[in-house]
Write a protein that holds these residues in place. Structure first.
Motif: not given
Length: 348
Positions: A102-125
């Motif tokens: 996504f334009p303007g996003s921090h692609a590496g923010f919360g990305r660990m072990a090949g998973i976008n963890l912050v993004y995943l947590l939000f999407m799960l909810g």
């Protein structure tokens, strides 16, 4: 899609129930509430609403059908919504394992072990609540007489499953093969281990939903907060949840990824505890459900207004139109509920 059902509960008229209205309402409301009202799907790309109805709408319908056939409670519906979210994030569009484009996003923010963890947590909810739980609740408020019954026969199950799988294929191709390259994202091939883990998580969540089907059933003891307070709390909790995804796009996130994961998980636990306890009491009426759904939907609607000034005019116009339509729907639904309660009081 079959829209008739023959069950052990024979309607008073002696004829088969027809559920076309409730089925299509849920299939439509699911992507509209989650995608259109949140601003994720804008008027300029409204054509994607068709595959979204096939995936989100039919997926929510299948989740709801399992819950009704199992005679399960709200917790099982949430768990099935989580399974649908895992399918989206790991198998269909793979947005939680591929680098964010996504334009303007921090692609590496919360990305660990090949998973976008912050993004995943939000999407799960987001995908379990706004795609499944809220649209199901709103649809059953619109059709209260059909709430306890399944809506699909065997033929409907087969057709719905085929539509869902076909929609998943369209969504995968549209995002992975078309949208990501246009956003400048490099080709991505998910590790087979992540795909297997996604399938295992889906199976585990479905199994857990079945095993816990008796939890969350209404009990007589215990009260519930006033309906208006339930709505306010749903709005506050929902608005805070959307702040979690916002941290990926702001110049300076308020905390580290670990802090945001911890805060988001704690926030989700508070929301889950409150609403599963309230929904599991007979004092939690349709008025409470209506207020909770409206509050959470308002939170979903409000978040895009932070950035709406940068949108094209057609998208701003469409956003305002759909927000007003949602307001009219909830106003009508609230009036309908009040009339029904008044008629019940009069009859009593």
């Amino acid at each position: 899609m079959s829209v008739e059902i023959s069950t052990g509960k024979t309607p008073a008229t002696g004829t088969r129930q027809r559920f076309a209205g409730s089925i299509w309402t849920l299939v439509f409301l699911s992507p509209v509430i989650a995608e259109v009202l949140s601003g994720s799907t804008r008027t300029s790309i409204l054509f994607v609403l068709i595959p979204e109805m096939m995936v989100w709408g039919v997926g929510a319908l299948l989740c709801r059908e399992l819950v009704r056939r199992w005679r399960a409670g709200a917790l099982s519906l949430l768990l099935l919504g989580l399974a649908l979210s895992i399918a989206e994030e790991f198998l269909i569009q793979q947005t939680s394992i591929a680098p964010l484009p996504f334009p303007g996003s921090h692609a590496g923010f919360g990305r660990m072990a090949g998973i976008n963890l912050v993004y995943l947590l939000f999407m799960l909810g987001f995908e379990s609540v706004w795609v499944v739980v809220i649209p199901v609740q709103v649809t059953e408020l619109i059709f209260p007489g059909r709430r306890e019954l399944p809506w699909l026969r065997l033929r409907g199950w087969i057709v719905s499953s085929v539509v869902f799988l076909f929609g998943c294929r369209i969504a995968w191709y549209g995002w992975v093969r078309q949208a990501r390259p246009r956003l400048g994202a490099a080709p991505y091939q998910p590790p087979i281990g992540y795909l297997v883990a996604g399938l295992a998580a889906i199976a585990a969540l479905i199994g857990l939903a079945y095993l816990l089907r008796n939890l969350g059933q209404p009990v007589a003891k215990g009260g519930a907060a006033p309906a208006w307070l339930t709505g306010v709390i749903a709005f506050v909790l929902g608005a805070a949840w959307f702040e979690l995804i916002g941290q990926i796009f702001v110049p300076k996130p308020w905390g580290t990824p670990a802090q945001e994961l911890l805060a988001g998980s704690a926030w989700a636990l508070v929301a889950l505890t409150l609403f599963t306890r309230w929904a599991g009491r007979k004092a939690f009426t349709d008025g409470h459900r209506f207020a909770a759904c409206w509050g959470a939907t308002l939170a979903c609607q409000a978040m895009p207004y932070y950035t709406i000034a940068s949108w094209p005019r057609i998208d701003i116009t469409g956003k305002v139109f759909f927000d007003l339509a949602a307001l009219a729907l909830f106003a009508w639904l609230g009036t309908k509920g009040m009339r029904r309660r008044n008629s019940e009081v009069t009859a009593g």
